[in-house]
Enzyme design. Sequence first.
Site, short mmCIF file in Angstrom:
data_model
loop_
_atom_site.label_atom_id
_atom_site.label_comp_id
_atom_site.label_asym_id
_atom_site.label_seq_id
_atom_site.Cartn_x
_atom_site.Cartn_y
_atom_site.Cartn_z
N CYS A 79 0.84 -1.21 0.00
CA CYS A 79 0.00 0.00 0.00
C CYS A 79 0.87 1.25 0.00
CB CYS A 79 -0.91 -0.03 1.23
SG CYS A 79 -1.81 1.51 1.52
N CYS A 82 0.01 3.99 2.58
CA CYS A 82 0.39 3.56 3.93
C CYS A 82 1.83 3.97 4.24
CB CYS A 82 0.25 2.06 4.07
SG CYS A 82 -1.43 1.43 3.87
#
Length: 324
Positions: A79, A82
């Site tokens: 991700c 993230c």
Amino acid sequence: MQPRNMSMSGVVDLAAVKAAQEAKAKAEQARAETARQGGAGAVSPADLVIDVDEAGFERDVLQRSAEVPVVIDFWAEWCEPCKQLSPLLERLAVEYNGRFLLAKIDVDANQMLMQQFGVQGIPAVFAVVAGQALPLFQGAAGEGQIRETLDQLVTVAEQRFGLTGLTVDPDAEPGAAPAAPTVAAGPHDVLLEAAVQALDAGDFAGAVQAYKNVLSDDPSNSEAKLGLAQAELLQRVQGADPQQVRKDAAEKPSDAQAQIAAADLDLVGGHVEDAFGRLIEAVRRAVGDDRDTVRIRLLELFEVVGADDPRVAAARRALARALF
């Protein structure tokens, strides 16, 4: 263990109210005991950010949330957002100096937790306070927005739940568990525990009696007052036919008992403003003993929700206008 009370907005969850009161009482006892013992152990700044998996979720998140708000960062290695958000949250966890604990959960390795929280995409950030889970934000967010959200979280945790966070010592050894203060059982703990067990078992009459037993010896016991208000409410609505109750209330707007019965159902269903508004309007319409009966029931419902809830404060002002 599945997170509870995922939808927090506008709803009064009786289990959450009970958990809040219990957490606040325990936190107050722990602070008093800590002061008496000259202070408790502190954690290292490195211990403010922890990795959590399904096996340790109850211990590391649910149990810890009784002493400090736990912010959960759902992330994954693949991700990209993230990779910007997670380091920011880690920095803020240290900067907030123990006012919250950051728990990082890798969704690839913990699919069940992801499903239980209803995570639709990552990054996703939740909080758990006194065992109660609530969503904070999903996706990318600016530092200013995150700080504002965290400020609100720690304020609510302290004011509503009595959670003042962890003591942080820069010289503490990372990974060393702080000494937990022991709290001596109070004279009514057995009765209070019996009342909670009766509530959980659906024995509302037994819970009412147990709370009354506590209050007969200790009229100012706040946990027993709250518990009694909850138990009496649940006892009143037990076995009620919701459709008939609401039909009666709609057809008999001037019937005080019909409005009281409907307000009880409103509150149990989480419709707090509806319950309060219904009874305030009933106060305006009622005369004589009926008016006082409605007023007393409204005050009882205030006890269930909690005096520090802004909806209670607003309803108290509206009740005063209706009465005078």
